[in-house]
Design a protein around this motif. Sequence first.
Motif, PDB file in Angstrom:
ATOM      1  N   SER A  70      45.754  38.784  48.000  1.00 22.46           N
ATOM      2  CA  SER A  70      45.304  39.550  49.157  1.00 22.46           C
ATOM      3  C   SER A  70      45.122  41.011  48.761  1.00 22.46           C
ATOM      4  N   ARG A  71      44.488  41.773  49.632  1.00 18.06           N
ATOM      5  CA  ARG A  71      44.297  43.202  49.364  1.00 18.06           C
ATOM      6  C   ARG A  71      45.640  43.894  49.186  1.00 18.06           C
ATOM      7  N   GLU A  72      46.622  43.555  50.026  1.00 23.94           N
ATOM      8  CA  GLU A  72      47.941  44.179  49.945  1.00 23.94           C
ATOM      9  C   GLU A  72      48.606  43.869  48.601  1.00 23.94           C
ATOM     10  N   GLU A  73      48.475  42.619  48.149  1.00 20.25           N
ATOM     11  CA  GLU A  73      49.053  42.238  46.861  1.00 20.25           C
ATOM     12  C   GLU A  73      48.368  42.984  45.705  1.00 20.25           C
ATOM     13  N   GLU A 113      46.808  45.929  45.939  1.00 20.23           N
ATOM     14  CA  GLU A 113      47.205  47.338  46.015  1.00 20.23           C
ATOM     15  C   GLU A 113      48.598  47.531  45.424  1.00 20.23           C
ATOM     16  N   SER A 114      49.499  46.604  45.718  1.00 18.79           N
ATOM     17  CA  SER A 114      50.855  46.680  45.181  1.00 18.79           C
ATOM     18  C   SER A 114      50.836  46.546  43.662  1.00 18.79           C
ATOM     19  N   LYS A 123      48.335  47.279  41.706  1.00 19.12           N
ATOM     20  CA  LYS A 123      47.724  48.504  41.176  1.00 19.12           C
ATOM     21  C   LYS A 123      48.762  49.617  41.107  1.00 19.12           C
ATOM     22  N   LYS A 124      49.573  49.743  42.140  1.00 18.73           N
ATOM     23  CA  LYS A 124      50.609  50.774  42.161  1.00 18.73           C
ATOM     24  C   LYS A 124      51.621  50.532  41.043  1.00 18.73           C
TER      25      LYS A 124
END
Length: 102
Positions: free
Chosen positions: A9-12, A14-15, A17-18
């Motif tokens: 998912s986008r949230e996964e 983004e996490s 990437k961080k």
Amino acid sequence: MTKDLEKMSREELESLKKDIDKALASLEIRRRSEARAAAEKAARDHGFSLEEVLKGEKKGSKSPPKYRNPDDPRKTWTGRGRQPAWIKDALASGKSLEDFLI
């Protein structure tokens, strides 16, 4: 650790990437530390401390950075002079300078 990026998912993403950005920053710090240790050893081998070698080459003293941008660890600020845009933006969004202390 292999992940199928297409299924995340986008949230996964983004996490992830961080986490990657933090790992890259950590790697840069480790490599810089290793380079400093090698430079100190080379200076010692020639009968000097690293500070003695560097003192002879400095024109003026530069203040060490006090603040670091967590999104881009290469960006730092000494706390003196004009605030960089990334500090101004963060302060405008409600963060404090303490959030960026090194």
